[in-house]
Design an enzyme around this catalytic site. Structure first.
Site: not given
Ligand code: NAD
Length: 478
Positions: A282, A248
């Site tokens: 993020c 990720e």
């Protein structure tokens, strides 16, 4: 002063290699602790411990493993304040948010403890009579977990809790910038009935112990969260070794604001997405794409709301944002602020005059650049957002998708039809309407599309798919 330690099997040890002093990013005069960096031979010791513990842990019932996870949740609850304070002091996330993150960790542990008791296979009709055909999940084996610093508690737990409930043993390599928090978290877990060797902690520099961890150790799976640059390397090594992996990675998330949006409700959500945690999520809002016709009204309210943002020491419970996490972050984000000052137009910024020496960067919103500009394309990971003005909904969606990343995207509108169209067309793993781009729910799948992810999902039941493999079983009983 707090010192980092490795936990390998049932032993705590301080590597005798290099040390790094951790300074509080909110006040660089304050030393928080010392980090001791591991060598590659520590990695091999961790492998032995995790492998030795695997058989017994995997053969426990999911209910028995779930019991241990409940105890870990309870232990974490008892240390919530202490752990959150340490993490805020180590990496600068405001304490109110940090406490929320530890709470999320507790919920994740309880959630996965209960997931152990859910039926995890299915009975499938066989072509011949007298055959019982069914699937069951088995663990991957020894799993490597590599985590970043920006969610120093929640990300490790959203990986290790599903890994453990599925019967894997774990070697956890946290970020060097969150290693004191990782040590404290491991101390909390090690004081429960978690058997030795089931969860091992290795403190070290990614570029030093990452290669032996990924290339020399006999790992059965790897879960990584961090930058796209590192994640791509991790993915290539794992693919070459044919071990299961998930990565990720970064994002360049857009909030699209349409003409019919409720500006007063929208602006605080956009600013929260852009500036909480100093933009170091993020899923942070990095591009604000506003439809023509609303631009000046939107920016007027934005300027007023910017004035309410409070940047302060991370231990101040009223802080919206604290400092960025490290010198490396400070230098990188500052260079983007310099670029913005020289190549864009500053729309609004909130200047603070803090007396503490810290890695503080004032939140800033800029405009006057196009969608292809570096500021509109590269992940900044700091309190800087770019506003773009799109001529209509179609162009706004096109720009939203004009990025190599695909983690999160939001639309602000009162038009239900456009809301659905956006949810269909936005190229992101997390798509939202009238909600900020940042934020996740532990019971729902989380992850990105395109360059943000290797396309598996974390959290929710999706994590159980990653940390297990399916066996198809058949018994001829007559
Ligand atoms: P990073 O890539 O520098 O480091 C992440 C982890 O990888 C650290 O533990 C680091 O020590 C380790 N590492 C570094 N080099 C390695 C190597 N060669 N081999 C193995 N491991 C290595 O990222 P960071 O600065 O810690 O975190 C910020 C990044 O993380 C941002 O890009 C952000 O978008 C991303 N992030 C993504 C998500 C998500 O879920 N998509 C969540 C949080 C953060």
């Amino acid at each position: 002063m707090m010192e980092s330690k490795n936990r390998i099997g049932d032993e705590w040890m301080i590597p005798d290699g290099r040390k790094m002093v951790v300074k509080n990013p909110s006040n660089l005069d304050e030393e928080v602790g010392v980090i001791h960096l591991s060598h590659d031979y520590h990695v091999m010791e961790a492998e032995k411990a995790a492998r030795n513990a695997l058989g017994e842990w995997a053969s426990k019932t999911p209910g028995e493993r779930g019991e241990v996870l409940y105890h870990m949740a309870q232990a974490l609850q008892n240390q919530l304040e202490d752990l959150a304070t340490l993490a805020s002091s180590e990496m600068g996330k405001p304490i109110t948010e940090m406490k929320g993150e530890v709470k999320r960790g507790i919920h994740l542990l309880k959630y996965y403890a209960a997931e152990g008791m859910r039926s995890d296979g299915s009975v499938i009709p066989a072509s011949s009579t007298g055959v019982l055909q069914y699937t069951k999940r088995v663990p991957l084996g020894v799993v490597g977990i590599i985590t970043p610093w920006n969610f120093p508690v929640a990300i490790p737990i959203w990986k290790l809790a599903p890994a453990l409930i599925c019967g894997n043993t774990v070697i956890w390599k946290p970020s060097e910038n969150a290693s004191l928090t990782a040590t404290r978290l491991m101390e909390i877990f090690a004081a429960t009935d978690l058997p030795p060797g089931v969860l091992n902690l290795l403190i070290g520099k990614g570029r030093e112990i990452g290669p032996p961890l990924l290339e020399q150790m006999d790992l059965d799976g790897v879960s990584f969260t961090g930058s796209s640059e590192t994640g791509t390397k991790v993915a290539m090594i794992c693919a070459k070794r044919n071990i299961k992996y998930q990565t990720e990675m970064g994002g360049k998330n857009a909030a699209v604001v349409l003409r019919d949006a409720d500006i007063h409700q929208t602006v605080p959500l956009v600013l929260s997405g852009a500036f909480r945690s100093a933009g170091q999520k993020c899923t942070a809002t990095s591009r604000i794409i506003v439809e023509k016709g609303i631009f000046s009204a939107f920016t007027e309210v934005l300027k007023k709301e910017m004035a309410k943002i409070k940047m302060a020491n991370a231990l101040d419970p009223t802080a919206t944002l604290g400092p960025v996490a490290s010198k490396e972050q400070y230098d990188k984000v500052s260079s983007y602020v310099d670029l913005a000052r020289s190549s864009a137009e500053v729309l609004t910024e909130k200047t603070s005059s803090l007396s503490d020496p810290g890695y503080y960067i004032d939140p800033i919103v800029v405009t006057g650049v196009d969608v292809k500009h570096q500021l509109s394309q590269e992940e900044i990971f700091g309190p800087l957002a770019v506003i773009l003005e799109a001529s209509d909904f179609e162009e706004a969606v096109e720009w939203c998708n004009q990025t190599v990343y695909g983690l999160s995207a939001s639309l602000f509108t009162r038009d239900l039809s456009k809301a659905h169209l956006f949810l269909d067309k936005a190229e992101a793993g997390m798509v939202r309407v009238n909600q900020e781009t940042a934020g996740v729910e532990y019971q729902a799948p989380f992850g990105g599309m395109k360059g943000s992810s290797s396309h598996t999902r974390e959290q929710g039941q999706a994590a159980l798919d990653f940390y297990s493999q399916v066996k198809t079983c058949a018994i001829q009983y007559r």
